[in-house]
Design an enzyme around this catalytic site. Sequence first.
Site, PDB file in Angstrom:
ATOM      1  N   GLY A  41     -26.868-100.698 -48.238  1.00 15.44           N
ATOM      2  CA  GLY A  41     -26.726-100.742 -47.115  1.00 15.44           C
ATOM      3  C   GLY A  41     -25.227-101.138 -46.646  1.00 15.44           C
ATOM      4  O   GLY A  41     -25.241-102.920 -47.367  1.00 15.44           O
ATOM      5  N   LEU A  44     -24.424-104.569 -40.050  1.00 15.59           N
ATOM      6  CA  LEU A  44     -24.091-105.169 -40.040  1.00 15.59           C
ATOM      7  C   LEU A  44     -24.865-106.058 -40.503  1.00 15.59           C
ATOM      8  O   LEU A  44     -24.773-107.061 -41.225  1.00 15.59           O
ATOM      9  CB  LEU A  44     -24.744-105.157 -38.480  1.00 15.59           C
ATOM     10  N   ALA A  45     -25.870-106.039 -40.944  1.00 15.41           N
ATOM     11  CA  ALA A  45     -26.663-106.546 -41.549  1.00 15.41           C
ATOM     12  C   ALA A  45     -26.525-106.206 -43.360  1.00 15.41           C
ATOM     13  O   ALA A  45     -26.294-107.594 -43.908  1.00 15.41           O
ATOM     14  CB  ALA A  45     -28.490-106.149 -41.467  1.00 15.41           C
ATOM     15  N   GLY A  46     -26.293-105.058 -43.809  1.00 17.65           N
ATOM     16  CA  GLY A  46     -25.672-105.437 -45.466  1.00 17.65           C
ATOM     17  C   GLY A  46     -24.789-105.239 -45.997  1.00 17.65           C
ATOM     18  O   GLY A  46     -24.017-106.189 -46.324  1.00 17.65           O
ATOM     19  N   HIS A 267     -34.914 -95.116 -26.168  1.00 19.16           N
ATOM     20  CA  HIS A 267     -34.139 -95.076 -25.374  1.00 19.16           C
ATOM     21  C   HIS A 267     -34.363 -94.191 -23.875  1.00 19.16           C
ATOM     22  O   HIS A 267     -34.033 -93.350 -24.143  1.00 19.16           O
ATOM     23  CB  HIS A 267     -33.067 -95.354 -26.122  1.00 19.16           C
ATOM     24  N   ARG A 338     -36.667-101.503 -22.358  1.00 18.27           N
ATOM     25  CA  ARG A 338     -36.424 -99.982 -22.460  1.00 18.27           C
ATOM     26  C   ARG A 338     -38.075 -99.221 -23.231  1.00 18.27           C
ATOM     27  O   ARG A 338     -37.606 -98.145 -22.081  1.00 18.27           O
ATOM     28  CB  ARG A 338     -35.865-100.135 -23.876  1.00 18.27           C
ATOM     29  N   GLU A 433     -32.695-104.111 -39.716  1.00 19.67           N
ATOM     30  CA  GLU A 433     -33.804-102.954 -38.827  1.00 19.67           C
ATOM     31  C   GLU A 433     -34.572-102.407 -39.899  1.00 19.67           C
ATOM     32  O   GLU A 433     -35.752-101.738 -39.648  1.00 19.67           O
ATOM     33  CB  GLU A 433     -33.145-101.320 -37.874  1.00 19.67           C
TER      34      GLU A 433
END
Lengths: 646, 253
Positions: A41, A44-46, A267, A338, A433
């Site tokens: 992935g 943003l994280a990966g 959402h 939310r 996530e």
Amino acid sequence: MNKLNAKIPEGSLGEKWSNHKAHIGVVSPANKRKLDVIVVGTGLAGGSAAASLAELGYNVLSFCYQDSPRRAHSIAAQGGINAAKNYQNDNDSVYRLFYETIKGGDYRAREANVYRLAEVSGAIIDQCVAQGVPFARDYGGLLDNRSFGGALVSRTFYARGQTGQQLLLGCYGALNRQIKNGGVKVYSRHEVLDIVVIDGKARGVIARDLVTGKIERFGAHAVVLATGGYGNVFFLSTNAMGCNVSAAWQAYKRGAFFGNPCFVQIHPTCIPVHGDQQSKLTLMSESLRNDGRVWVPKKKEDAEKLQAGTLAPNDIPDAERDFYLERRYPAFGNLVPRDVASRAAKERCDAGFGVNNTGKAVFLDFKYAIDRLGEETIRKRYGNLFQMYEKITAVNPYKNPMMIYPAIHYSMGGLWVDYNLMTTIPGLYAIGECNFSDHGANRLGASALMQGLADGYFILPYTIGDYLAKEIQTPRVKTDAPEFEEAENRVTGRLRALYDIKGTKSPDHFHKHLGHVMWDHVGMARDAAGLKEALRAIEELKKEFYRDLRVTGDFTAMNNELEKAGRVADFFELASLMTRDALERAESCGGHFRLESVTEEGEARRDDDLFRFVAAWEYKGEEAEPALHKEALAYENIQIAQRSYK
Amino acid sequence: MSDKILKELTLKIWRQQNAKAKGGFETYKIRDVSGGTSFLEMLDILNEQLVSENKEPVAFDHDCREGICGMCSLFINGRAHGPDDEVTTCQLHMRRFRDGETITVEPWRSGAFPVIKDLIVDRKAFEKILQAGGYVSVTTGGVPDGNAIPVANEKAEEAMDAAACIGCGACVATCKNSSAMLFVSAKVSQLALLPQGKVEAARRARAMVATMDELGFGNCTNTGACESECPKKISVEHIARLNREYLKAKLQE
């Protein structure tokens, strides 16, 4: 043996992360060169993990199913990223961000992880600015902030309505720099379909080259999953079309526990469904609730006329409008979290006050903000979102109120990880996530970007060193081991079985049906009877899937249908586990709303005596029931209370 | 809002089995499409139809379907991302078409973007250009506070205009020379406008332009077609800034 050791460091909350970093193992530069890490992935994280690990000197193999790392779905995040900078002098602090995140998550997240997240949040902004991310700035040239749901301070940094895009491109730049330097090799258009475990440790992955259709083996000293969420189990969601659970699901089947699978976020502000041939739902950023007021008519006959198309929204006078969020939650108004906003919209629509032809929409009105601030200011703040809305609906939101309705958006649940972000398989990590750790039962807006980058830039690069420091004697992993052979055969067998059914219905056909079952019974409101019905319906549909699936095209070539079939097969299995988890958790908390557990005022009622735990599910085999392990949650620094936004 | 129904559409779609195979147009009929359907949802419907006839569906790139990931492409009736302005194909809706219309759908056509299958092309050339220098050379950690260096609001806004590029390739597909100047200039311009990116602006401009040239993209002859077809309306003013940056870099040599 208790496999659920969260490994929370000793010390007071504010000392844990520093203490931990001071005592964990570090790999020397000479040894880092000899160690390989697979990162699956490139969101943003990966992306941030792959770049940061390569900067440290590890050899990184990075995988994405898209044609480029830059396409990962983090790119679609609109509104912003939270950080406890206190630039606004509004009394923000690490503690306040920590507190609001735990409260927003309805007291179902781990204190130590969330505190660390708040602690590193400021450094993320510094890092992104240094990369050339064009954040919004005030006229003095300093960084601007906006407000988001569930927070009493302004701590959200943003780049117009394209914050995710800009952060991801910043991180993609860092990744490109490492690709050029030879520290990262990217395998784009590759889908990871299994995890290889040797002697109890994660040692590699099996991936399908989506262009050639070849199944390939990759070995490494550690594997990091950053594969995002599983909202697409509902078919219609705000996720990208390709988002899937497959790599995480196979990790679960190899022994990684799955945490809180029933916690998904709905959402509140998405463009309503227009018809049964729709493929995905489009989000309208939560930031719009800064300036938009949510309402439905007070009188049912007005709602009925709106539904019939015989009354224009602008013809309903203010006195006849029910600003139900402001009415029910005066303290937070339109900026409630939310889950609260979504349920309130559903409540009004179920009561017959929906405002479009399907009765499943409420208004988000900018008239008041435009009257106060002028159209130009609103255009500056939300121009691209307004344009997108108009392109999709053919309605001008400067002149007419937007119509919105809740939709599946984010998975708080995910692979269970300890404080080091390691799953229950040694050497297998889950970040962003993909893991369950920081958002409890409900994520606050602008916190997903924060968590992804916190994990990738500032947490995993430290914690993985502790594991790899013990691996410096392990030679490069060879992919001719029998475990690789076995895993490759498993993947080929699974795909072949789907391909060979030669039935009559496409993967999408089954995916849509599964989505209906999940939305109806495992969506915004759940009860025991509905969940049991869902378990039955999922099983039945799954049987039909394995009897009547049709996968066209060639097996060993580019084949989108085969890709989809594999993903849907995994969604079926995940759907069962989610439903089981939702059934087990007979309380309402965050995004998980059980009709049996409400207060007299109709608000969600948590049950801390029975359910103050993380549900971590262990796979026990194809025919066996999964086993539930409970990680008790202790709150030593927060007074736990029923959440109130009134 | 009630959308019109398009009773029948004729689709002429480019089909090509793989990179080496010879491609050609196939004609399909599709019926009863709501104007509120997106273009890609219309292709989904066609693909469902093809699967039911046991034929192979049309392969096309797409992912976010929100106009931001840059994965979708398509030349529709001779225009990149179709007839609507400022949208990607995934945000194009069928209300833009007439009932009975014939719609021609092709992949991006550029030597630098070879076809992989049907409507899918290989855009790795863009990756290589960015790898050559499309970033600020900072390592994680050890950077100053976000507010340490003020950036004028107008500069930040202009940088953001450039940074909005989604890397879809419409500019290259539209340009008669297959030039990648708009794409390259967007990144060079964004980073040159910000103090954080200024430090290595010269090196960046040189490296990215050199790589672009090596990869077989054509020259820019200032037709401006790229800007008019760019779904994010990236301005050709950035090309002017790239030229200035490039010239400066050459003078420094």
